[in-house]
Design a protein around this motif. Sequence first.
Motif, PDB file in Angstrom:
ATOM      1  N   ARG A  73      17.789 -17.046 -32.418  1.00  0.00           N
ATOM      2  CA  ARG A  73      19.090 -16.389 -32.345  1.00  0.00           C
ATOM      3  C   ARG A  73      20.046 -17.147 -31.428  1.00  0.00           C
ATOM      4  O   ARG A  73      21.244 -17.124 -31.620  1.00  0.00           O
ATOM      5  N   HIS A  74      19.515 -17.793 -30.423  1.00  0.00           N
ATOM      6  CA  HIS A  74      20.375 -18.511 -29.485  1.00  0.00           C
ATOM      7  C   HIS A  74      20.585 -19.929 -29.996  1.00  0.00           C
ATOM      8  O   HIS A  74      19.911 -20.857 -29.578  1.00  0.00           O
ATOM      9  N   ARG A  75      21.530 -20.069 -30.903  1.00  0.00           N
ATOM     10  CA  ARG A  75      21.782 -21.378 -31.477  1.00  0.00           C
ATOM     11  C   ARG A  75      23.083 -21.985 -30.985  1.00  0.00           C
ATOM     12  O   ARG A  75      23.435 -23.078 -31.366  1.00  0.00           O
ATOM     13  N   LEU A  76      23.828 -21.255 -30.173  1.00  0.00           N
ATOM     14  CA  LEU A  76      25.076 -21.786 -29.644  1.00  0.00           C
ATOM     15  C   LEU A  76      24.785 -22.679 -28.438  1.00  0.00           C
ATOM     16  O   LEU A  76      23.838 -22.460 -27.698  1.00  0.00           O
ATOM     17  N   ARG A  77      25.620 -23.677 -28.257  1.00  0.00           N
ATOM     18  CA  ARG A  77      25.422 -24.608 -27.147  1.00  0.00           C
ATOM     19  C   ARG A  77      25.673 -23.911 -25.810  1.00  0.00           C
ATOM     20  O   ARG A  77      26.579 -23.088 -25.679  1.00  0.00           O
ATOM     21  N   VAL A  78      24.890 -24.248 -24.814  1.00  0.00           N
ATOM     22  CA  VAL A  78      25.088 -23.733 -23.460  1.00  0.00           C
ATOM     23  C   VAL A  78      26.136 -24.609 -22.778  1.00  0.00           C
ATOM     24  O   VAL A  78      25.893 -25.787 -22.491  1.00  0.00           O
ATOM     25  N   VAL A  79      27.306 -24.046 -22.545  1.00  0.00           N
ATOM     26  CA  VAL A  79      28.417 -24.835 -21.990  1.00  0.00           C
ATOM     27  C   VAL A  79      29.047 -24.186 -20.762  1.00  0.00           C
ATOM     28  O   VAL A  79      29.807 -24.844 -20.047  1.00  0.00           O
ATOM     29  N   TYR A 139      45.025  -6.058 -18.452  1.00  0.00           N
ATOM     30  CA  TYR A 139      43.696  -6.372 -17.923  1.00  0.00           C
ATOM     31  C   TYR A 139      42.662  -6.611 -19.023  1.00  0.00           C
ATOM     32  O   TYR A 139      41.577  -7.109 -18.741  1.00  0.00           O
ATOM     33  N   ILE A 140      42.996  -6.208 -20.218  1.00  0.00           N
ATOM     34  CA  ILE A 140      42.028  -6.372 -21.308  1.00  0.00           C
ATOM     35  C   ILE A 140      41.690  -7.853 -21.470  1.00  0.00           C
ATOM     36  O   ILE A 140      42.580  -8.699 -21.544  1.00  0.00           O
ATOM     37  N   GLY A 141      40.437  -8.140 -21.528  1.00  0.00           N
ATOM     38  CA  GLY A 141      40.002  -9.527 -21.647  1.00  0.00           C
ATOM     39  C   GLY A 141      38.747  -9.798 -20.847  1.00  0.00           C
ATOM     40  O   GLY A 141      37.978 -10.701 -21.192  1.00  0.00           O
ATOM     41  N   PHE A 142      38.504  -9.010 -19.790  1.00  0.00           N
ATOM     42  CA  PHE A 142      37.265  -9.217 -19.041  1.00  0.00           C
ATOM     43  C   PHE A 142      36.055  -8.960 -19.929  1.00  0.00           C
ATOM     44  O   PHE A 142      34.993  -9.567 -19.746  1.00  0.00           O
ATOM     45  N   ASP A 143      36.211  -8.054 -20.898  1.00  0.00           N
ATOM     46  CA  ASP A 143      35.100  -7.758 -21.805  1.00  0.00           C
ATOM     47  C   ASP A 143      34.776  -8.948 -22.706  1.00  0.00           C
ATOM     48  O   ASP A 143      33.651  -9.082 -23.190  1.00  0.00           O
ATOM     49  N   LEU A 144      35.757  -9.835 -22.915  1.00  0.00           N
ATOM     50  CA  LEU A 144      35.524 -10.988 -23.778  1.00  0.00           C
ATOM     51  C   LEU A 144      34.591 -12.003 -23.128  1.00  0.00           C
ATOM     52  O   LEU A 144      34.031 -12.856 -23.817  1.00  0.00           O
ATOM     53  N   ILE A 145      34.440 -11.927 -21.809  1.00  0.00           N
ATOM     54  CA  ILE A 145      33.495 -12.822 -21.141  1.00  0.00           C
ATOM     55  C   ILE A 145      32.088 -12.575 -21.667  1.00  0.00           C
ATOM     56  O   ILE A 145      31.282 -13.511 -21.780  1.00  0.00           O
ATOM     57  N   ALA A 146      31.781 -11.324 -22.020  1.00  0.00           N
ATOM     58  CA  ALA A 146      30.440 -11.005 -22.523  1.00  0.00           C
ATOM     59  C   ALA A 146      30.147 -11.697 -23.845  1.00  0.00           C
ATOM     60  O   ALA A 146      28.980 -11.927 -24.173  1.00  0.00           O
ATOM     61  N   THR A 147      31.184 -12.045 -24.618  1.00  0.00           N
ATOM     62  CA  THR A 147      30.936 -12.729 -25.889  1.00  0.00           C
ATOM     63  C   THR A 147      30.466 -14.160 -25.684  1.00  0.00           C
ATOM     64  O   THR A 147      30.001 -14.801 -26.630  1.00  0.00           O
ATOM     65  N   ALA A 148      30.595 -14.681 -24.458  1.00  0.00           N
ATOM     66  CA  ALA A 148      30.143 -16.043 -24.160  1.00  0.00           C
ATOM     67  C   ALA A 148      28.733 -16.066 -23.575  1.00  0.00           C
ATOM     68  O   ALA A 148      28.301 -17.102 -23.071  1.00  0.00           O
ATOM     69  N   SER A 149      28.009 -14.945 -23.634  1.00  0.00           N
ATOM     70  CA  SER A 149      26.697 -14.859 -22.983  1.00  0.00           C
ATOM     71  C   SER A 149      25.723 -15.884 -23.531  1.00  0.00           C
ATOM     72  O   SER A 149      24.963 -16.501 -22.781  1.00  0.00           O
ATOM     73  N   GLU A 150      25.695 -16.064 -24.863  1.00  0.00           N
ATOM     74  CA  GLU A 150      24.736 -16.992 -25.453  1.00  0.00           C
ATOM     75  C   GLU A 150      25.043 -18.446 -25.105  1.00  0.00           C
ATOM     76  O   GLU A 150      24.203 -19.310 -25.271  1.00  0.00           O
ATOM     77  N   GLU A 151      26.236 -18.696 -24.624  1.00  0.00           N
ATOM     78  CA  GLU A 151      26.630 -20.053 -24.279  1.00  0.00           C
ATOM     79  C   GLU A 151      26.631 -20.288 -22.770  1.00  0.00           C
ATOM     80  O   GLU A 151      27.220 -21.244 -22.288  1.00  0.00           O
ATOM     81  N   THR A 152      25.971 -19.374 -22.032  1.00  0.00           N
ATOM     82  CA  THR A 152      25.957 -19.430 -20.577  1.00  0.00           C
ATOM     83  C   THR A 152      24.543 -19.635 -20.072  1.00  0.00           C
ATOM     84  O   THR A 152      23.611 -18.950 -20.523  1.00  0.00           O
ATOM     85  N   ASP A 153      24.385 -20.535 -19.145  1.00  0.00           N
ATOM     86  CA  ASP A 153      23.091 -20.748 -18.498  1.00  0.00           C
ATOM     87  C   ASP A 153      22.809 -19.600 -17.536  1.00  0.00           C
ATOM     88  O   ASP A 153      23.681 -19.198 -16.776  1.00  0.00           O
ATOM     89  N   ASP A 154      21.564 -19.044 -17.608  1.00  0.00           N
ATOM     90  CA  ASP A 154      21.169 -17.904 -16.770  1.00  0.00           C
ATOM     91  C   ASP A 154      22.163 -16.765 -16.932  1.00  0.00           C
ATOM     92  O   ASP A 154      22.680 -16.198 -15.958  1.00  0.00           O
ATOM     93  N   ALA A 155      22.442 -16.411 -18.196  1.00  0.00           N
ATOM     94  CA  ALA A 155      23.466 -15.413 -18.512  1.00  0.00           C
ATOM     95  C   ALA A 155      23.218 -14.052 -17.867  1.00  0.00           C
ATOM     96  O   ALA A 155      24.176 -13.409 -17.429  1.00  0.00           O
ATOM     97  N   PRO A 156      21.974 -13.520 -17.795  1.00  0.00           N
ATOM     98  CA  PRO A 156      21.802 -12.182 -17.214  1.00  0.00           C
ATOM     99  C   PRO A 156      22.343 -12.041 -15.800  1.00  0.00           C
ATOM    100  O   PRO A 156      22.681 -10.937 -15.383  1.00  0.00           O
TER     101      PRO A 156
END
Length: 669
Positions: free
Chosen positions: A28-34, A266-283
């Motif tokens: 499932r994690h096929r997106l690049r970690v950037v 302020y709307i937009g902080f929630d969009l950071i969660a859409t980058a979780s698969e592309e984040t190192d140590d996302a949790p």
Amino acid sequence: MTWDMRMRNNMFRRLPVEQATGRLYGGRHRLRVVYRTRDLVVLGLGVMIGSGIFKIAGEQASSTAGPGVLISFLIAGGVCVLAALAFAELSSIIPVAGSAYSFAYVAFGEVWAWVVGWALIMELLLAASVLARVWSLYATQALHDFGVPVPGGLGDVIGQVKGPDVLALGILLLVVLMLATGSRLSLKSLWYMVMAKVIVIGLVIATGLKFFDAGNLTPFVPPARPAPEGDQTVLDAVLGAFGGGTPHVFGVWGLFAAAPTIAFAYIGFDLIATASEETDDAPRKVPRGILTALLTAIVLYAAVAIALVGMVGMDGFAKLNPDKLLLAAAFDEVGAGAMGKIVDVGAVLALTTVILVVVISLTRVVFSMARDGLLPRPLAAMSRYKVPSRATLLAGGAALVMSQTIDVLTLEQLVVIGTLFAFLFVAAAVLALRHAQPDLHRPFRMPAAPLVVLATILAVGWLMLNLKVQTWAYFAVWMAVGIVLYLVYGRRKSQMKLLLDAPPDRPVAAPLAAAPPPGALPPGVVPAGGPGLGEPVPYASGGWDAPRAPEPGGRPGMPESPYPTGRYSTGRQAGGQFARDPYRAPPEDAEGYERDVRRRPSGPYSPGPTGRPADPYALDPEVPDPYAPGPHRYDRYGSGERPYGEQAYPGQGYGDEHEEPPDGGRHRH
């Protein structure tokens, strides 16, 4: 009907956490970690600090809240912080690209996940279209302020509120192509533009405070007055129906009435969660990025509000030039016209970053829903650029068409209601998962979860009630269309349904073959001195590679092989046999071949002198030592001399007292 059958046909089937995160089914994690933590903060600031910071404070101060708009900013920011805590906890549990859609899938089930995902698509699709239009308006204003002439043929197709617009088309096309080709420039460009607009905001605050007048902040809460007609909200309609009252602006009520519009900034902080698969140590990094970006944006918005209102005052906004950006017009009013041009540049940069992040988030939501089968699966395919290019082109193309054909500026509040709708589900999902799966590892936990979740739901619900009745009607139509699409397509094509429909007795792996008896070779192993080149390879009886009868038409049959084809396949022989392994050693009498006679089949089933398993590492005493002095294949000189001294051969090594090889040797101890 059994429980399994009910689950297969149940729209409320839930996605297991293991499958959502890929720990069970993989792939499932096929997106690049950037992304790193600071990249996530920049991503959040890129989408939260847009044109609103240059105009929203003045608009709400002059029309709804007065100088007390600072309190409205803090109220809206507090509600968003509550929602951000819920996003932070769920992102630490389910760090995937779907954000609120995936959270709802795990916590509530498939149909609710579709509803949330469909609302997110509406929010982000409209946001991209609206922002492209506003970007065109600000870019045209900047060209005018800098005295850049616009050709007469372009005057009617740039800076337009509706209809075809070349600038809106160009900015969307540029962003979509950049993201679809996996350009590394997108993240670097985001960094530079966010830093530039933060510098502009710093200059705005510093310059505004130079012209600050405390008298402009009084009265801090102006007396209440009736609201203009035509802007009735759901809450106004309810209060009017049951209490007979009329909506008001200013006063204490005006402070709360301005908060829903400010929350849009302020709307937009929630969009950071859409980058979780592309984040190192996302949790751990995604919750940190969400909260840091939101708190930074609240501080910057509040500072700009104080500087702007203290510079002009509530009554001064009515005197400003309506044809210019409100903040730029305010600086013109106090004699700092040069800052107006800087504000124009900052607004264009700010909107560019917002468009970039919104399109990224839109494509990730579409990619995640397609991966789960609720949207066509080809949209989840990864291109050679290691990005979901199909999802990017489709989503970006839809935003581009919408921006050119629909009067999207009149639908701006649909962006807000779609976001707040997702906030409700995310807050409720925190409690649902704590009750259903309390043992899940949560690197981040929302403090005082039951009370904070309840406060979040009430606050978000109150913001939604302050939206226009017309906005709710449009939202209901959009959701009805979404439910029909789910029933027609998503419910049947869902990957969860296909997984549950799979036969329960389907083997997940081929059974292991029984071990061969002692003294026998495994199937397919050719003994030493066995068949030579061109001779058929013997087969183990009853195996998958047993020869078959020729097929009709004279073509030999082909056994079912796990590797029947490929780059290194060796072809087939008559009778259904495969050709000899091209890398197997030829017989001893093959011309030009020196066979190492010490090599024997090794392993626990190697035949020994008595037919019993022998030590696979034992040396055959009948075979001469190939390392002994004398003419043999390892002797370069044919005289028994070892080329580099007595320690030159395997197993003996080079000691300190021995000579190194002339070339230094590649493999040295």
